[in-house]
Design a protein around this motif. Structure first.
Motif, mmCIF file in Angstrom:
data_model
loop_
_atom_site.group_PDB
_atom_site.id
_atom_site.type_symbol
_atom_site.label_atom_id
_atom_site.label_comp_id
_atom_site.label_asym_id
_atom_site.label_seq_id
_atom_site.Cartn_x
_atom_site.Cartn_y
_atom_site.Cartn_z
ATOM 1 N N ARG A 1 0.855 -1.189 0.000
ATOM 2 C CA ARG A 1 0.000 0.000 0.000
ATOM 3 C C ARG A 1 0.891 1.238 0.000
ATOM 4 O O ARG A 1 1.978 1.230 0.557
ATOM 5 C CB ARG A 1 -0.940 -0.002 1.192
ATOM 6 C CG ARG A 1 -0.251 0.056 2.518
ATOM 7 C CD ARG A 1 -1.238 -0.041 3.676
ATOM 8 N NE ARG A 1 -0.519 -0.163 4.932
ATOM 9 C CZ ARG A 1 -0.027 0.853 5.628
ATOM 10 N NH1 ARG A 1 -0.196 2.081 5.197
ATOM 11 N NH2 ARG A 1 0.625 0.657 6.747
ATOM 12 N N VAL A 2 0.411 2.279 -0.619
ATOM 13 C CA VAL A 2 1.167 3.529 -0.693
ATOM 14 C C VAL A 2 1.053 4.233 0.651
ATOM 15 O O VAL A 2 -0.039 4.395 1.187
ATOM 16 C CB VAL A 2 0.611 4.435 -1.815
ATOM 17 C CG1 VAL A 2 1.341 5.769 -1.838
ATOM 18 C CG2 VAL A 2 0.714 3.747 -3.159
ATOM 19 N N ILE A 3 2.213 4.654 1.195
ATOM 20 C CA ILE A 3 2.189 5.377 2.470
ATOM 21 C C ILE A 3 2.699 6.803 2.333
ATOM 22 O O ILE A 3 2.578 7.587 3.245
ATOM 23 C CB ILE A 3 3.000 4.639 3.554
ATOM 24 C CG1 ILE A 3 4.447 4.455 3.124
ATOM 25 C CG2 ILE A 3 2.366 3.328 3.908
ATOM 26 C CD1 ILE A 3 5.341 3.956 4.226
ATOM 27 N N GLY A 4 3.298 7.125 1.194
ATOM 28 C CA GLY A 4 3.795 8.483 1.004
ATOM 29 C C GLY A 4 4.632 8.591 -0.246
ATOM 30 O O GLY A 4 4.806 7.619 -0.981
ATOM 31 N N ARG A 5 5.135 9.766 -0.483
ATOM 32 C CA ARG A 5 5.968 10.027 -1.660
ATOM 33 C C ARG A 5 7.257 10.709 -1.213
ATOM 34 O O ARG A 5 7.249 11.497 -0.272
ATOM 35 C CB ARG A 5 5.247 10.918 -2.652
ATOM 36 C CG ARG A 5 3.982 10.300 -3.185
ATOM 37 C CD ARG A 5 3.443 11.113 -4.342
ATOM 38 N NE ARG A 5 2.213 10.535 -4.841
ATOM 39 C CZ ARG A 5 2.169 9.539 -5.720
ATOM 40 N NH1 ARG A 5 3.272 9.018 -6.179
ATOM 41 N NH2 ARG A 5 1.012 9.063 -6.144
ATOM 42 N N ILE A 6 8.347 10.377 -1.924
ATOM 43 C CA ILE A 6 9.619 11.027 -1.617
ATOM 44 C C ILE A 6 9.922 12.050 -2.695
ATOM 45 O O ILE A 6 9.378 11.985 -3.803
ATOM 46 C CB ILE A 6 10.766 10.012 -1.485
ATOM 47 C CG1 ILE A 6 10.960 9.224 -2.766
ATOM 48 C CG2 ILE A 6 10.544 9.079 -0.325
ATOM 49 C CD1 ILE A 6 12.213 8.388 -2.768
ATOM 50 N N ALA A 7 10.795 12.953 -2.381
ATOM 51 C CA ALA A 7 11.171 14.013 -3.317
ATOM 52 C C ALA A 7 11.936 13.410 -4.503
ATOM 53 O O ALA A 7 12.648 12.417 -4.348
ATOM 54 C CB ALA A 7 12.036 15.042 -2.607
ATOM 55 N N PRO A 8 11.809 14.005 -5.691
ATOM 56 C CA PRO A 8 12.528 13.505 -6.866
ATOM 57 C C PRO A 8 14.044 13.484 -6.670
ATOM 58 O O PRO A 8 14.725 12.596 -7.180
ATOM 59 C CB PRO A 8 12.141 14.483 -7.980
ATOM 60 C CG PRO A 8 10.873 15.114 -7.533
ATOM 61 C CD PRO A 8 10.915 15.108 -6.033
ATOM 62 N N GLU A 9 14.594 14.432 -5.896
ATOM 63 C CA GLU A 9 16.033 14.460 -5.643
ATOM 64 C C GLU A 9 16.464 13.234 -4.840
ATOM 65 O O GLU A 9 17.505 12.637 -5.101
ATOM 66 C CB GLU A 9 16.439 15.728 -4.877
ATOM 67 C CG GLU A 9 16.139 17.022 -5.588
ATOM 68 C CD GLU A 9 14.696 17.471 -5.401
ATOM 69 O OE1 GLU A 9 14.058 17.095 -4.392
ATOM 70 O OE2 GLU A 9 14.191 18.182 -6.278
#
Length: 133
Positions: free
Chosen positions: A67-75
């Motif tokens: 399950r998706v819990i969050g997103r990280i920055a592209p860097e």
């Protein structure tokens, strides 16, 4: 970021599966592929624990239990992906080197090593009983 039994940073999604790098806790031994993540990167990604780092060894997993819990920055994602590519290259080199060493390249016998304790050589129980007789 996906979470199932283990939390991953997803590098690539396919139909029914994904390729990702697992997050490991600080208590685990440090590996050459580990990427240190800053606390703000972990908070932005939706993690409640801040004592983790990313082990940049790509693994393929099914998305069934994730399950998706969050997103990280592209860097951060590019930093992890770059380290994962380097680790995979290093592993490929090590695998080729291991396969390239034929039986003739290996030593024929193992070296014998004597162990000395308190001024005498360590003996097995059988050797000690024979000596006592």
């Amino acid at each position: 970021m996906l979470s199932g039994r283990q939390t991953f940073i997803v590098l690539q999604k396919n139909a029914g599966s994904f390729v990702g790098c697992p997050l490991v806790y600080e208590g685990e031994p440090v590996h050459r592929a580990d990427v240190v993540l800053e606390w703000h990167e972990l908070v932005d990604a939706g993690l409640s624990r801040l004592d983790v780092r990313c082990r940049s060894i790509p693994c393929q997993r099914s998305v069934l239990s994730a399950r998706v819990i969050g997103r990280i920055a592209p860097e951060t994602l590019s930093r992890v992906a770059l380290r994962a590519e380097r680790e995979q290259t290093q592993r490929n080199v090590e695998t080729l080197a291991r396969k390239g060493a034929g039986p003739r390249d290996r030593p024929r016998h193992k070296p014998v090593r004597a162990v000395w304790l308190e001024g005498g050589m360590m003996m097995s129980r059988r050797e000690a009983s024979l000596r006592a007789v």
